[in-house]
Design a protein around this motif. Structure first.
Motif, PDB file in Angstrom:
ATOM      1  N   THR A 154      -1.691  -0.687   7.373  1.00 22.71           N
ATOM      2  CA  THR A 154      -1.562   0.511   8.491  1.00 22.71           C
ATOM      3  C   THR A 154      -2.195   1.435   8.312  1.00 22.71           C
ATOM      4  OG1 THR A 154       1.233   0.248   6.749  1.00 22.71           O
ATOM      5  CG2 THR A 154       0.652   2.087   6.990  1.00 22.71           C
ATOM      6  N   ALA A 214       3.205   4.269   0.972  1.00 19.67           N
ATOM      7  CA  ALA A 214       3.232   2.746   2.118  1.00 19.67           C
ATOM      8  C   ALA A 214       2.944   1.445   1.786  1.00 19.67           C
ATOM      9  CB  ALA A 214       1.961   3.459   2.898  1.00 19.67           C
ATOM     10  N   ALA A 221       6.361   0.275   6.502  1.00 21.67           N
ATOM     11  CA  ALA A 221       4.666   0.976   6.360  1.00 21.67           C
ATOM     12  C   ALA A 221       3.925  -0.115   7.934  1.00 21.67           C
ATOM     13  CB  ALA A 221       3.819   1.332   6.068  1.00 21.67           C
ATOM     14  N   GLU A 224       2.257   0.516  11.085  1.00 20.30           N
ATOM     15  CA  GLU A 224       2.753   1.247  11.570  1.00 20.30           C
ATOM     16  C   GLU A 224       1.389   2.731  11.400  1.00 20.30           C
ATOM     17  OE1 GLU A 224       5.141   2.559  12.961  1.00 20.30           O
ATOM     18  OE2 GLU A 224       6.491   0.960  13.196  1.00 20.30           O
TER      19      GLU A 224
END
Length: 324
Positions: A154, A214, A221, A224
């Motif tokens: 992430t 997150a 997450a 992303e």
């Protein structure tokens, strides 16, 4: 979980590490050992602190093994600045760690075309400086890694970070301390441009909150990238009015050309101002709100005021009047 925070004594880490401890995680803070955290809460007594010179270990090819030696379930990397460094860490952690979170930057975007700027949109030009180019490449690398079935990653991309112990990007888009002298005395401020250019700040604790969310929401997450900024942004004119008001006055704004502005300041301050103001960015946080539950506590002016107040109290900002 056992969470290793690389750069744990920095501005974001100083707020993030205590958050993770309070959430019940076992936390290891890795830094060069040259600085103390910006916060000094009791949570730090429960943190394992280790020293590592990332630059030297990256050069030697050993940094990934140093990280793995701590047996983390999650790694939060707050101080990665090149694609090569990120790629080496990903290779080392693949198959060994459950989640890698990277601190990027809104500098991965170039000048704005359409506002607000959302992730994966065509709202901006390409980044034009090496720092932004590298942050954009790292974000792309991490998305590909997870999409291809590798390490879960992430990336979170903060705006202009502010908070206690940190000088904020000022109304002219630079770190010129003398601007605060002028604002505190109500003097007219010479502004390069129209004054409608925008800056998007974020409090370090709100960035820390986003990382914590997150970690808690790994599935949402995974793969992303997220813009992490305050709910709103300031334009130059509004920032000048608000900031001068903190000292009991109102500074007027006078628009000048960039050539004239360069005559009025140093080349360094002029270049930094141009880099910020020509981008004129405002970011959407809808994705972070929806997928992570990100809920920033600070509007930009409140976050900046907290920074300014701390700097004044510690005699680190030259002002001519007290805060009202």
């Amino acid at each position: 979980m056992r969470i290793l925070v690389i750069g744990g004594s920095g501005h974001i880490g100083s707020f993030l590490v205590p958050r993770l401890v309070r959430a019940g995680h076992q936390v290891v803070s890795m830094s060069r050992g040259a600085a103390t955290p910006y916060t000094d809460g009791s949570e730090w007594r429960e943190v394992t602190q280790i020293a590592a010179d990332r630059a030297a270990e990256d050069a030697a090819g050993s940094f990934g093994q140093t990280v793995l030696a701590q047996h983390p379930d999650v790694v939060i990397d707050l101080i990665c600045f090149t694609e090569d460094s990120a790629a080496a860490l990903v290779t080392a952690l693949r198959g060994e760690v459950g989640h890698l979170l990277h601190c990027g930057s809104v500098w991965r975007y170039g000048a704005s075309r359409k506002l607000p700027i959302a992730e994966d949109s065509a709202c901006t030009d390409e980044p034009h400086d090496e720092y932004g180019i590298q942050k954009a490449r790292i974000a792309d690398l991490l998305k590909r890694e997870t999409a291809d079935g590798g390490l879960i990653t992430t990336s979170l991309h903060p705006g202009h970070i502010v908070g206690p112990g940190w000088q904020p990007i000022g109304p002219l888009g630079n770190l010129d301390e003398t601007l605060w002298t002028a604002l505190s005395s109500g003097r007219t401020i010479d502004v390069p441009g129209s004054g409608t250019e925008t800056l998007h700040h974020v409090h370090a604790d709100d960035v820390a909150q986003a990382f914590e969310r997150a970690v808690e929401n790994r599935d949402a997450a995974a793969g992303e990238d997220f813009n992490i900024v305050a709910p709103t942004a300031l334009n130059v004119r509004g920032y000048i009015e608000i900031a001068s008001g903190w000292f009991g006055g109102v500074s007027a704004m006078r628009s000048v050309s960039w050539d004239r502005f360069r005559e009025l300041t140093t080349p360094e301050h002029a270049d930094v101002s141009r880099s910020h103001l020509e981008r004129s960015q405002v970011f959407s946080i809808d994705k972070a709100r929806t997928l992570l539950g990100y809920a920033p506590r600070y509007e930009p002016e409140a976050a900046i005021l907290e920074s300014v107040r701390w700097l004044i109290e510690h005699d680190r900002l030259p002002v001519l009047a007290p805060l009202a």
